[in-house]
Design a protein around this motif. Structure first.
Motif, PDB file in Angstrom:
ATOM      1  N   ILE A  78      -5.642 -31.827  20.746  1.00  0.00           N
ATOM      2  CA  ILE A  78      -6.296 -30.716  21.456  1.00  0.00           C
ATOM      3  C   ILE A  78      -7.812 -30.768  21.230  1.00  0.00           C
ATOM      4  CG2 ILE A  78      -6.627 -28.206  21.423  1.00  0.00           C
ATOM      5  CD1 ILE A  78      -4.164 -28.691  22.857  1.00  0.00           C
ATOM      6  N   LEU A 264      -2.594 -23.636  16.466  1.00  0.00           N
ATOM      7  CA  LEU A 264      -2.814 -22.383  17.197  1.00  0.00           C
ATOM      8  C   LEU A 264      -4.312 -22.085  17.254  1.00  0.00           C
ATOM      9  CD1 LEU A 264      -1.329 -19.969  18.524  1.00  0.00           C
ATOM     10  CD2 LEU A 264      -1.598 -18.770  16.361  1.00  0.00           C
ATOM     11  N   VAL A 267      -5.990 -24.258  19.805  1.00  0.00           N
ATOM     12  CA  VAL A 267      -5.721 -23.806  21.181  1.00  0.00           C
ATOM     13  C   VAL A 267      -6.545 -22.559  21.495  1.00  0.00           C
ATOM     14  CG1 VAL A 267      -3.962 -22.832  22.689  1.00  0.00           C
ATOM     15  CG2 VAL A 267      -3.416 -24.808  21.267  1.00  0.00           C
ATOM     16  N   MET A 276      -9.793 -25.134  27.827  1.00  0.00           N
ATOM     17  CA  MET A 276      -8.356 -25.373  27.898  1.00  0.00           C
ATOM     18  C   MET A 276      -7.914 -25.385  29.363  1.00  0.00           C
ATOM     19  SD  MET A 276      -6.056 -25.816  25.572  1.00  0.00           S
ATOM     20  CE  MET A 276      -4.480 -26.486  26.017  1.00  0.00           C
ATOM     21  N   TRP A 278      -4.597 -26.609  32.211  1.00  0.00           N
ATOM     22  CA  TRP A 278      -3.169 -26.903  32.316  1.00  0.00           C
ATOM     23  C   TRP A 278      -2.931 -28.386  32.103  1.00  0.00           C
ATOM     24  CZ3 TRP A 278       1.162 -24.843  31.614  1.00  0.00           C
ATOM     25  CH2 TRP A 278       2.323 -25.324  32.208  1.00  0.00           C
ATOM     26  N   ALA A 281      -3.015 -29.196  28.491  1.00  0.00           N
ATOM     27  CA  ALA A 281      -1.793 -28.708  27.854  1.00  0.00           C
ATOM     28  C   ALA A 281      -0.661 -29.721  28.011  1.00  0.00           C
ATOM     29  CB  ALA A 281      -1.387 -27.366  28.453  1.00  0.00           C
ATOM     30  N   LYS A 282      -0.591 -30.331  29.199  1.00  0.00           N
ATOM     31  CA  LYS A 282       0.485 -31.304  29.447  1.00  0.00           C
ATOM     32  C   LYS A 282       0.228 -32.621  28.721  1.00  0.00           C
ATOM     33  CE  LYS A 282       0.609 -31.255  34.010  1.00  0.00           C
ATOM     34  NZ  LYS A 282       1.052 -31.364  35.407  1.00  0.00           N
TER      35      LYS A 282
END
Lengths: 445, 172
Positions: A78, A264, A267, A276, A278, A281-282
């Motif tokens: 991340i 966490l 994120v 951030m 989508w 995230a994938k």
């Protein structure tokens, strides 16, 4: 035929078999498992061997401590994909580029901070290469100094917690992961400080290696704006470091849970900085799956291999050989370190840690060394092996990620890395004379 | 040939979707892990289910990732000599290595893990790590499935390598 084979022959076949057969280039997990399967089949017959294989792999996939592997990987991925710690480099750059060698020192400091946020060397070296190598080379830094700093500082990523290597090492040796993390801190910072000193001295003596950047290339922001920028850049790495290491050090949570908190936090920070998406995230989830699947496959298989190895009595053979080295316990320890160093030059750490640590740990205890201290000595040693030519993961990653137009060659990198390797070797001697470097912080927990 | 190509594509697709679907469990790991930590340490109210859920979710991530990793060829190799081989020699090495190191091993693993999965359903095996006592059969089934997918992906690689070595061109 089974009774004819002495334990020494079995030991040689099992260890030698793996070493030789992995050179086929076939995925090491399958090679190691097959060696265990064949030897187990010959020694104990099918039923027992299949049972060892399955039950050990099964229990490894359900292991709670090893959940720290996917979780720390997730956190690192991340941070890497959203780039929320990159800004810190720009800020450091502005404050340090006026000095001789300043950029190389910035690289090392930034690499150290990266190391405290990421847990896999490939991640920290490639990230550092992408961010820090080009600014140095285009500002006229010597390519060896520049790439050496990148490789050495990037490789700290596997030593300075949170490090996947420590997560994996500790349960194998029966040490707590939290203690191992704390023990790695001072040696990691010490190495980083030595790197900075070395680069600083060399560039001070010979400004051609790392010239000071002239004032007009720096951004001209008022002091207040600069401070705000610094704070904004420092917040993500500090947030991560505090949420992970703080939770472990204060004893709030074991590493697995600290890793979940760190993920966490990563994120939430990425959302706060509006980075951030989508898509991230994938992709982050898939990359985490990839890394943890391959690590845990090797983990489960090596666990099964060690099961066969120990049941065959081979552990005792290695034990006897190392204990019979003349010159007392330090000579035995040196032999262990040299073997691991050589292995570390050729094989990925995952295999070494999973196979060698269960074999070596009882020997270290029998020799009368503190397992925590010895474990960290071994991890620092492996960390050195990863950047030692001819086979060095870190060097390959650096070469692979470096933009080709910079013209950094393999020779440049190797030449640049050698002094850092010497620094690590000297540091190992220092940590042997003053074990407090390693044992002090864990003793506070 | 078209038939064969379809089968291989089918195997690839299964491995790919195993990875693509199991990846969401990594988010579950993060959220459940953090949730449990916060509940336990700040509200003194640990859950009974988090520990086993995390272990099983993690396990499913790894196991479903095995065949995906083999599909994209990212299982760790010691490539000291391997990288210097030509594409054809790499394929030959992989064919020989698969016959010795992959198929016997994976057939054993698929067989024994299926045996355990069937047994777990039949005797209603439970996990005894915590007081939650979840059934073990679903996870044992995931293990068997993941092993089977890995074996199939190995077969697909093997056929492709074999085709490449004998025909001198890629199957797809």
């Amino acid at each position: 035929m089974i009774e004819i084979l002495s334990e020494k022959v079995i030991t040689a076949l099992m260890l030698g078999g793996v070493l030789v057969l992995v050179m086929t280039g076939f995925p090491i997990a399958f090679v190691i498992a097959s060696v265990a399967l064949i030897m187990g089949f010959l020694l104990f017959g099918g039923d027992i061997t299949y049972h060892i294989l399955y039950s050990r792999m099964y229990s490894m996939t359900l292991s709670y401590p090893f959940l720290a592997v996917p979780l720390f990987t997730f956190m690192g991925v991340i941070l890497q994909m959203t780039g929320i710690i990159d800004e810190l480099y720009t800020v450091l750059y502005d404050s340090m580029s006026g000095f001789r060698g300043g950029l190389a020192i910035v690289t090392i400091i930034f690499g150290t901070i990266l190391a405290a946020c990421l847990g896999v060397i490939t991640a920290s070296v490639s990230m550092l290469t992408m961010i820090a190598l080009a600014p140095m080379v285009t500002r006229g830094y010597d390519k060896s100094i520049a790439s050496g700093s990148v490789v050495a500082a990037g490789t700290l990523g596997i030593l300075i917690p949170p490090s996947i290597m420590l997560v994996v090492y500790a349960p194998q040796a029966g040490i707590s992961i939290g203690q191992m993390f704390m023990g790695a801190f001072l040696p990691g910072l010490f190495l980083s400080a030595c790197y900075c000193t070395y680069v600083g001295i060399r560039c001070y003596l010979n400004p051609k290696l790392g010239p000071a950047v002239s004032e007009d290339q720096k951004s001209m922001l008022p002091f207040g704006a600069k401070m705000i920028r610094l704070l904004k850049a420092l917040l993500p790495p500090l947030g991560i470091i505090l949420s992970v290491l703080g939770t472990i050090f204060l004893g709030i949570a074991p590493p697995t849970e600290a890793a979940a908190m760190g993920s966490l936090a990563a994120v939430l920070l990425a959302i706060a900085y509006r980075k951030m998406t989508w898509d991230i995230a994938k992709r982050a989830a898939l990359e985490t799956l990839r890394v943890s699947a391959l690590v845990l496959l090797i983990a489960g298989i090596c666990y099964a291999y060690v099961g066969v190895f120990m049941s065959a009595g081979c552990g005792n053979v290695v034990f006897d050989i190392i204990m019979s080295v003349p010159g007392g316990k330090w000579a035995s320890f040196l032999v262990i370190m040299v073997i691991l160093f050589i292995l570390g030059m050729f094989i990925e750490w995952i295999g070494i840690v999973f196979i060698m640590v269960p074999i070596v740990s009882p020997i270290i205890v029998a020799l009368g060394f503190d397992p925590l201290w010895a474990g960290l000595m071994i991890c620092i040693n492996l960390q050195m092996a990863f950047q030692t030519p001819p086979m060095a993961m870190s060097i390959f990653v650096c070469k692979g990620t470096a933009p080709p137009e910079l013209g950094v060659t393999m020779e440049d990198i190797i030449k640049g890395v050698v002094p850092f390797i010497i620094i690590i070797a000297l540091s190992l001697i220092i940590f042997s004379i003053f074990p407090q470097f390693i044992t002090f912080l864990p003793s506070l927990m | 040939m078209i038939f064969l190509r379809k089968i291989l594509k089918g195997i690839d697709t299964m491995s790919k979707y195993a990875g693509l679907s199991a990846r969401w469990l990594t988010w579950l790991l993060v959220l459940v892990g953090a949730y449990e930590t916060i509940l336990r340490h700040w509200f003194n109210a640990p859950t009974v289910w988090a520990y086993d859920t995390l272990c099983m979710a993690g396990g499913a991530v790894y196991i479903m990732g095995w065949s995906y990793c083999y599909l994209i060829d990212s299982h760790v190799r010691v490539d000291l000599f391997y990288t210097r081989l030509s594409e054809k020699n790499k394929a030959i090495m992989d064919i020989i290595s698969s016959l010795i190191f992959f198929f016997p091993l994976m057939i054993v693993l698929v067989w024994i893990s299926s045996k355990w999965a069937v047994k777990a359903w039949r005797i209603d095996e439970i996990m005894i790590a915590t007081y939650w006592y979840p059934p073990a059969a679903p996870f044992r089934t995931v293990f068997a499935l993941g092993s089977l997918l890995l074996l199939l992906q190995g077969v697909a690689r093997f056929i492709r390598d074999l085709y490449f070595v004998t025909r001198g061109e890629h199957l797809d």
